[in-house]
Design a protein around this motif. Structure first.
Motif, PDB file in Angstrom:
ATOM      1  N   ALA A 151      10.126   1.861  15.982  1.00  0.00           N
ATOM      2  CA  ALA A 151      10.464   3.095  15.263  1.00  0.00           C
ATOM      3  C   ALA A 151      10.557   4.267  16.235  1.00  0.00           C
ATOM      4  O   ALA A 151      11.472   5.087  16.152  1.00  0.00           O
ATOM      5  CB  ALA A 151       9.421   3.387  14.186  1.00  0.00           C
TER       6      ALA A 151
ATOM      7  N   ASP B 142       9.670  -3.069  12.235  1.00  0.00           N
ATOM      8  CA  ASP B 142       8.704  -4.134  12.517  1.00  0.00           C
ATOM      9  C   ASP B 142       7.473  -3.611  13.244  1.00  0.00           C
ATOM     10  O   ASP B 142       6.418  -4.224  13.180  1.00  0.00           O
ATOM     11  CB  ASP B 142       9.346  -5.248  13.357  1.00  0.00           C
TER      12      ASP B 142
ATOM     13  N   LYS C  78       3.918  -3.336   8.980  1.00  0.00           N
ATOM     14  CA  LYS C  78       5.177  -2.627   9.253  1.00  0.00           C
ATOM     15  C   LYS C  78       4.895  -1.147   9.481  1.00  0.00           C
ATOM     16  O   LYS C  78       3.819  -0.652   9.188  1.00  0.00           O
ATOM     17  CB  LYS C  78       6.148  -2.773   8.070  1.00  0.00           C
TER      18      LYS C  78
ATOM     19  N   TYR D 161       1.872   3.566   8.441  1.00  0.00           N
ATOM     20  CA  TYR D 161       1.743   2.111   8.427  1.00  0.00           C
ATOM     21  C   TYR D 161       1.747   1.611   6.990  1.00  0.00           C
ATOM     22  O   TYR D 161       1.106   2.182   6.115  1.00  0.00           O
ATOM     23  CB  TYR D 161       0.429   1.673   9.090  1.00  0.00           C
ATOM     24  N   ARG D 162       2.507   0.548   6.755  1.00  0.00           N
ATOM     25  CA  ARG D 162       2.504  -0.161   5.477  1.00  0.00           C
ATOM     26  C   ARG D 162       2.278  -1.620   5.826  1.00  0.00           C
ATOM     27  O   ARG D 162       3.213  -2.332   6.196  1.00  0.00           O
ATOM     28  CB  ARG D 162       3.813   0.015   4.723  1.00  0.00           C
TER      29      ARG D 162
ATOM     30  N   GLU E  17      11.974   1.009   7.134  1.00  0.00           N
ATOM     31  CA  GLU E  17      10.866   0.164   7.558  1.00  0.00           C
ATOM     32  C   GLU E  17      11.218  -0.526   8.877  1.00  0.00           C
ATOM     33  O   GLU E  17      12.289  -1.121   9.013  1.00  0.00           O
ATOM     34  CB  GLU E  17      10.577  -0.878   6.479  1.00  0.00           C
TER      35      GLU E  17
ATOM     36  N   VAL F 199       6.774   2.616   8.649  1.00  0.00           N
ATOM     37  CA  VAL F 199       7.822   3.245   7.850  1.00  0.00           C
ATOM     38  C   VAL F 199       8.065   4.673   8.336  1.00  0.00           C
ATOM     39  O   VAL F 199       7.134   5.473   8.413  1.00  0.00           O
ATOM     40  CB  VAL F 199       7.440   3.269   6.355  1.00  0.00           C
TER      41      VAL F 199
ATOM     42  N   GLY G  38       5.967   9.170  10.014  1.00  0.00           N
ATOM     43  CA  GLY G  38       5.908   7.801   9.531  1.00  0.00           C
ATOM     44  C   GLY G  38       4.490   7.394   9.201  1.00  0.00           C
ATOM     45  O   GLY G  38       3.543   8.153   9.417  1.00  0.00           O
TER      46      GLY G  38
ATOM     47  N   ASP H   2      13.565   6.206   3.342  1.00  0.00           N
ATOM     48  CA  ASP H   2      12.528   5.580   4.153  1.00  0.00           C
ATOM     49  C   ASP H   2      13.095   4.349   4.857  1.00  0.00           C
ATOM     50  O   ASP H   2      13.820   3.566   4.238  1.00  0.00           O
ATOM     51  CB  ASP H   2      11.339   5.160   3.291  1.00  0.00           C
TER      52      ASP H   2
END
Length: 145
Positions: A123, A118, A68, A64-65, A116, A70, A62, A114
């Motif tokens: 995750a 919080d 969030k 970071y976006r 997403e 992902v 995963g 994918d």
């Protein structure tokens, strides 16, 4: 174009998903390895990837976006949850399965697109199917040189 599709079969061991393609020469369905077929390739330019693994079978990546986190398509979640897994993670995993984002594949749950979350902690709890203290379980993926 040679489209790949998924067929669900029910067995006495639970649901089973097959990735199939119609052979235009023979007119027969052929089983396809989704990874070898390129369904789960990384994008050419991707952000810094982090990974998590667990004894129960999680093997997820995963990034970071913004604020969030992902989990990328092709990751694998543990098929089972621990006895101490918080109910919120059990319910989240069920919701992801009902929405077709997770499908059983070889004693794991395959991430179909994918997802997403919080937070990286949420995750991780969903991926490993257990209780987590914080996002420290996500480790940087080092590329082979």
């Amino acid at each position: 174009m040679n489209e790949i599709y998924i067929r669900k079969a029910q067995t006495d061991q639970g649901d089973f998903y097959e990735f199939l393609r119609l052979n235009p020469d023979t007119g027969r369905e052929e089983t396809v390895n989704p990874f070898a077929a390129g369904l789960f390739l990384e994008e050419a330019e991707s952000p810094e990837l982090l990974s998590i693994t667990s004894k129960r079978g999680a093997d997820a990546k995963g990034y970071y976006r913004g604020d969030k986190f992902v989990v990328v398509k092709g990751s694998k979640f543990a098929a089972s949850t621990s006895p101490k897994c918080p109910k919120k993670y059990v319910l989240l995993r069920e919701k992801l399965m009902l929405n077709g984002l997770l499908v059983p594949l070889h004693n794991q749950l395959l991430v179909m697109q994918d997802i997403e979350f919080d937070s990286p902690m949420k995750a991780m709890g969903a991926a490993i199917g257990g209780w987590v203290r914080g996002p420290h379980g996500w480790k940087k993926v080092w590329e082979k040189e």
